[in-house]
Design a protein around this motif. Structure first.
Motif, short mmCIF file in Angstrom:
data_model
loop_
_atom_site.label_atom_id
_atom_site.label_comp_id
_atom_site.label_asym_id
_atom_site.label_seq_id
_atom_site.Cartn_x
_atom_site.Cartn_y
_atom_site.Cartn_z
N ILE A 60 0.83 -1.21 0.00
CA ILE A 60 0.00 0.00 0.00
C ILE A 60 0.87 1.26 0.00
O ILE A 60 0.63 2.17 -0.76
CB ILE A 60 -0.94 0.02 1.23
CG1 ILE A 60 -1.79 -1.26 1.28
CG2 ILE A 60 -1.81 1.26 1.23
CD1 ILE A 60 -2.69 -1.48 0.08
N PHE A 61 1.89 1.30 0.88
CA PHE A 61 2.81 2.43 0.93
C PHE A 61 4.09 2.00 1.62
O PHE A 61 4.15 0.92 2.21
CB PHE A 61 2.19 3.65 1.65
CG PHE A 61 1.96 3.44 3.12
CD1 PHE A 61 2.95 3.73 4.05
CD2 PHE A 61 0.73 2.98 3.58
CE1 PHE A 61 2.74 3.54 5.40
CE2 PHE A 61 0.51 2.79 4.93
CZ PHE A 61 1.51 3.06 5.84
N ALA A 62 5.10 2.87 1.55
CA ALA A 62 6.39 2.57 2.18
C ALA A 62 6.90 3.80 2.93
O ALA A 62 6.48 4.93 2.67
CB ALA A 62 7.42 2.16 1.12
N LEU A 63 7.81 3.54 3.87
CA LEU A 63 8.55 4.57 4.60
C LEU A 63 10.03 4.24 4.50
O LEU A 63 10.41 3.08 4.63
CB LEU A 63 8.14 4.60 6.07
CG LEU A 63 6.67 4.88 6.38
CD1 LEU A 63 6.39 4.64 7.85
CD2 LEU A 63 6.31 6.30 5.98
N ASN A 64 10.86 5.26 4.26
CA ASN A 64 12.32 5.06 4.21
C ASN A 64 12.91 5.07 5.61
O ASN A 64 12.42 5.76 6.50
CB ASN A 64 12.99 6.20 3.43
CG ASN A 64 12.71 6.15 1.96
OD1 ASN A 64 12.55 5.09 1.38
ND2 ASN A 64 12.67 7.31 1.32
N ILE A 65 14.02 4.36 5.76
CA ILE A 65 14.84 4.46 6.96
C ILE A 65 16.30 4.52 6.48
O ILE A 65 16.72 3.69 5.68
CB ILE A 65 14.60 3.34 7.98
CG1 ILE A 65 15.47 3.54 9.21
CG2 ILE A 65 14.78 1.98 7.37
CD1 ILE A 65 15.05 2.71 10.40
#
Length: 170
Positions: A60-65
């Motif tokens: 659905i979506f992503a977050l960077n780290i």
């Protein structure tokens, strides 16, 4: 937040939604496995997405780290890492909604990809039987190779580099 099962091989975090769906949120965070920053970002994103697909979920979506050595590498390297990840998630049809970064002496990058799956259609990585088909999507052993480079370097006998240099920026 729950864990799918007590089996360590299936310890992926999930949350039940109101529509009887499971939200999976695996985190992939790794040091460079190639010398090209753009390719590294794309590989990390593909790796994170593959965890979602492997469970039978739809991303659905992503977050960077990000862990990044601002003092020793130019910001163009980080820009290329992020661009590689963005292009890969765009290919999968999902946005990157943000993320988090910290100063780190060695570059590291990864993503948390959130995905949905019907609880009755979760694909588990256990219970294989003789005769089942095993699909390999990449060569095995890349983590071992990366870690061996670091071990040799710590012992004062470095091997071929597994990190970025500013000359590798496109």
């Amino acid at each position: 937040m729950y864990l799918l099962e007590q089996n360590p091989a299936m310890m992926l975090p999930f949350t039940r939604s109101a529509k009887l769906r499971l939200w999976f949120k695996p985190l992939i965070f790794l040091p460079p496995v190639v010398n090209d920053p753009y390719e590294f970002g794309a590989i990390a994103a593909a790796n994170a997405l593959s965890d979602i697909y492997a469970m039978g979920a739809q991303p659905i979506f992503a977050l960077n780290i990000v862990g990044f050595p601002e003092e020793s590498l130019p910001m163009e390297v980080l820009e290329q890492i992020l661009l590689g990840a963005q292009d890969k998630t765009h290919e999968a049809g999902i946005p990157i909604l943000g993320g988090h970064s910290v100063e780190d002496p060695e570059p590291k990058f990864g993503l948390v990809v959130s995905g949905l799956v019907d609880p009755n259609k979760v694909i588990k990585n256990q219970g294989a039987r003789a005769g089942d088909v095993l699909v390999l999507t990449k060569p095995l052993g890349t983590g071992i190779i990366t870690n061996s480079h670091k071990t040799w370097a710590r012992r004062g006998r470095p091997r071929k580099a597994s990190c970025f240099h500013h000359e590798h920026v496109k």
